[in-house]
Motif scaffolding. Structure first.
Motif, PDB file in Angstrom:
ATOM      1  N   LYS A   2      -4.150  -6.339  50.366  1.00 31.01           N
ATOM      2  CA  LYS A   2      -4.596  -7.736  50.464  1.00 31.01           C
ATOM      3  C   LYS A   2      -4.097  -8.303  51.793  1.00 31.01           C
ATOM      4  O   LYS A   2      -2.894  -8.460  51.988  1.00 31.01           O
ATOM      5  CB  LYS A   2      -4.057  -8.548  49.279  1.00 31.01           C
ATOM      6  CG  LYS A   2      -4.623  -8.106  47.936  1.00 31.01           C
ATOM      7  CD  LYS A   2      -4.091  -8.968  46.810  1.00 31.01           C
ATOM      8  CE  LYS A   2      -4.784  -8.640  45.488  1.00 31.01           C
ATOM      9  NZ  LYS A   2      -4.483  -7.284  44.972  1.00 31.01           N
ATOM     10  N   GLU A  15       1.670  -9.259  48.495  1.00 31.34           N
ATOM     11  CA  GLU A  15       2.074  -8.491  47.315  1.00 31.34           C
ATOM     12  C   GLU A  15       2.695  -9.469  46.343  1.00 31.34           C
ATOM     13  O   GLU A  15       3.755 -10.029  46.630  1.00 31.34           O
ATOM     14  CB  GLU A  15       3.072  -7.391  47.702  1.00 31.34           C
ATOM     15  CG  GLU A  15       2.409  -6.236  48.431  1.00 31.34           C
ATOM     16  CD  GLU A  15       3.405  -5.351  49.191  1.00 31.34           C
ATOM     17  OE1 GLU A  15       3.307  -4.136  49.044  1.00 31.34           O
ATOM     18  OE2 GLU A  15       4.270  -5.898  49.913  1.00 31.34           O
ATOM     19  N   VAL A 197      -9.420  -8.606  50.202  1.00 33.80           N
ATOM     20  CA  VAL A 197      -9.003  -7.455  49.404  1.00 33.80           C
ATOM     21  C   VAL A 197      -9.827  -6.263  49.884  1.00 33.80           C
ATOM     22  O   VAL A 197     -11.066  -6.305  49.815  1.00 33.80           O
ATOM     23  CB  VAL A 197      -9.240  -7.694  47.900  1.00 33.80           C
ATOM     24  CG1 VAL A 197      -8.795  -6.485  47.092  1.00 33.80           C
ATOM     25  CG2 VAL A 197      -8.495  -8.943  47.439  1.00 33.80           C
ATOM     26  N   THR A 198      -9.162  -5.233  50.394  1.00 34.77           N
ATOM     27  CA  THR A 198      -9.918  -4.114  50.960  1.00 34.77           C
ATOM     28  C   THR A 198     -10.746  -3.422  49.878  1.00 34.77           C
ATOM     29  O   THR A 198     -10.381  -3.405  48.699  1.00 34.77           O
ATOM     30  CB  THR A 198      -8.980  -3.103  51.647  1.00 34.77           C
ATOM     31  OG1 THR A 198      -7.950  -2.731  50.735  1.00 34.77           O
ATOM     32  CG2 THR A 198      -8.360  -3.709  52.896  1.00 34.77           C
ATOM     33  N   ASP A 200     -11.327  -0.505  48.911  1.00 30.29           N
ATOM     34  CA  ASP A 200     -10.790   0.569  48.063  1.00 30.29           C
ATOM     35  C   ASP A 200     -10.163   0.020  46.779  1.00 30.29           C
ATOM     36  O   ASP A 200      -9.998   0.752  45.808  1.00 30.29           O
ATOM     37  CB  ASP A 200      -9.754   1.396  48.852  1.00 30.29           C
ATOM     38  CG  ASP A 200      -8.627   0.539  49.399  1.00 30.29           C
ATOM     39  OD1 ASP A 200      -8.891  -0.276  50.307  1.00 30.29           O
ATOM     40  OD2 ASP A 200      -7.485   0.663  48.912  1.00 30.29           O
ATOM     41  N   GLU A 201      -9.815  -1.260  46.748  1.00 29.66           N
ATOM     42  CA  GLU A 201      -9.215  -1.850  45.540  1.00 29.66           C
ATOM     43  C   GLU A 201     -10.265  -2.339  44.543  1.00 29.66           C
ATOM     44  O   GLU A 201      -9.937  -2.718  43.426  1.00 29.66           O
ATOM     45  CB  GLU A 201      -8.280  -3.021  45.904  1.00 29.66           C
ATOM     46  CG  GLU A 201      -7.043  -2.567  46.642  1.00 29.66           C
ATOM     47  CD  GLU A 201      -5.928  -3.606  46.656  1.00 29.66           C
ATOM     48  OE1 GLU A 201      -6.029  -4.633  45.947  1.00 29.66           O
ATOM     49  OE2 GLU A 201      -4.956  -3.386  47.390  1.00 29.66           O
ATOM     50  N   ILE A 202     -11.531  -2.382  44.980  1.00 29.67           N
ATOM     51  CA  ILE A 202     -12.595  -2.871  44.092  1.00 29.67           C
ATOM     52  C   ILE A 202     -13.748  -1.878  44.146  1.00 29.67           C
ATOM     53  O   ILE A 202     -14.677  -2.018  44.930  1.00 29.67           O
ATOM     54  CB  ILE A 202     -13.054  -4.296  44.504  1.00 29.67           C
ATOM     55  CG1 ILE A 202     -11.871  -5.257  44.447  1.00 29.67           C
ATOM     56  CG2 ILE A 202     -14.201  -4.773  43.608  1.00 29.67           C
ATOM     57  CD1 ILE A 202     -12.193  -6.679  44.867  1.00 29.67           C
ATOM     58  N   GLU A 203     -13.660  -0.854  43.309  1.00 26.86           N
ATOM     59  CA  GLU A 203     -14.685   0.186  43.358  1.00 26.86           C
ATOM     60  C   GLU A 203     -16.038  -0.342  42.893  1.00 26.86           C
ATOM     61  O   GLU A 203     -17.060  -0.070  43.499  1.00 26.86           O
ATOM     62  CB  GLU A 203     -14.253   1.369  42.490  1.00 26.86           C
ATOM     63  CG  GLU A 203     -14.072   2.647  43.311  1.00 26.86           C
ATOM     64  CD  GLU A 203     -13.449   3.744  42.491  1.00 26.86           C
ATOM     65  OE1 GLU A 203     -14.115   4.199  41.552  1.00 26.86           O
ATOM     66  OE2 GLU A 203     -12.294   4.139  42.793  1.00 26.86           O
ATOM     67  N   LYS A 272      -9.565  -9.454  40.381  1.00 22.26           N
ATOM     68  CA  LYS A 272      -9.117  -8.447  41.371  1.00 22.26           C
ATOM     69  C   LYS A 272      -8.915  -9.021  42.776  1.00 22.26           C
ATOM     70  O   LYS A 272      -8.514  -8.306  43.684  1.00 22.26           O
ATOM     71  CB  LYS A 272     -10.075  -7.250  41.445  1.00 22.26           C
ATOM     72  CG  LYS A 272     -10.098  -6.446  40.156  1.00 22.26           C
ATOM     73  CD  LYS A 272     -10.915  -5.188  40.285  1.00 22.26           C
ATOM     74  CE  LYS A 272     -10.912  -4.464  38.942  1.00 22.26           C
ATOM     75  NZ  LYS A 272     -11.845  -3.336  38.915  1.00 22.26           N
TER      76      LYS A 272
END
Ligand code: MN
Length: 283
Positions: A2, A15, A197-198, A200-203, A272
């Motif tokens: 994030k 974080e 949020v990149t 890869d954190e939200i498929e 997310k």
């Protein structure tokens, strides 16, 4: 990861309740002078930036509550927006003359996408400064997609490769008969935050979202109910113009849009991503 921008253009990693100040990681990228047509330089080098952050040592930690959050993207070339992209919002638009003004609420395939001015962009740490207080100013909660890689006439199947990440978007809107790009481009009427949020954190970006004004629930939906989904939006947009790193795609708002006035506080949540609180004032 994030990633946020905060205070005097600092870069942070979020974080939990804390931000680590990773501004010094930017130096390792050795960015040259900005080059036109390449988009936002930090977003364009996002994977290198993330590697520099993972390999670096950073001492300064600050509470999220103690900083002023800016738009996580500093310099998009475009804010691309989808109108009436949830059927329930289309229905409420047809039902309410204050929203549709005769012709603005049409099927998205007929109206197509529109642009907001990049000068309207702010982060949640800055207030929305309302203008034309004699008219209705509405909140529109939207999932915002941030483009990570130059996208020129790409197919929907390749769309996710071109996404850097996601954020919460507020497509603030002055209601009225004028063109959307005019009414929705007022300074501060494009809120983006609280961080990126990149991807890869939200498929699978099927996300619950909620918006409250002064604690009252106004909008509650899930992005799986989009009429035109994210890959098709990217294919459609990039069939007309090249999307550059940092460009933001506001994917459309569900039902429950409603007016805000100076003194209101908007709380926006997307699963997310997180929650952001934005103050509303008069310009
Ligand atoms: Mn909208």
């Amino acid at each position: 990861m994030k990633l946020c921008r905060f205070d005097d253009n600092r870069l942070g990693v979020v974080e939990g309740e804390f931000i680590t100040d990773v501004t010094s990681a930017i130096q390792t990228l050795q960015l040259g002078p900005p080059q036109p047509g390449l988009g936002d330089p930090l977003i364009a080098r996002l994977s290198d930036l993330q590697a520099a952050i993972r390999n670096g040592t950073f001492d300064r930690r600050i509470a999220v509550d103690a900083v002023k959050l800016l738009s996580p993207v500093a310099a998009p070339t475009k804010l691309v927006c989808a109108p009436v992209n949830y059927l329930d919002h289309q229905a409420e638009g047809f039902a309410d003359p204050a929203i549709h003004h005769n012709r603005h609420v049409a099927k998205i395939r007929e109206v197509a996408l529109f642009l907001k001015a990049t000068s309207a962009l702010i982060g949640p740490g800055e207030p929305i400064r309302l203008r034309h207080l004699d008219r209705r100013n509405d909140h529109e909660l939207e999932l915002a997609v941030i483009i990570g890689k130059r996208a020129d006439r790409i197919q929907a199947e390749q769309a996710f490769e071109h996404i850097a990440g996601y954020a919460i978007g507020l497509d603030m809107t002055l209601r009225g008969p004028e063109d959307r790009s005019f009414r929705k481009s007022i300074d501060t009427y494009a809120v983006l935050g609280p961080w990126l949020v990149t991807a890869d954190e939200i498929e699978e970006p099927n996300l619950d979202m909620m918006l409250r004004v002064n604690g009252e629930l106004r909008q509650s939906a899930n992005t799986r109910d989009l009429v035109v989904h994210i890959p098709q939006l990217i294919e459609w947009a990039s069939s007309y113009y090249t999307l550059h790193p940092g460009d933001v795609l506001y994917t459309g708002t569900p039902s429950g849009v409603g007016p805000v006035v100076p003194g209101d506080v908007i709380e926006a949540y997307i699963e997310k991503i997180g929650t952001m609180t934005v103050a509303v004032t008069a310009a």
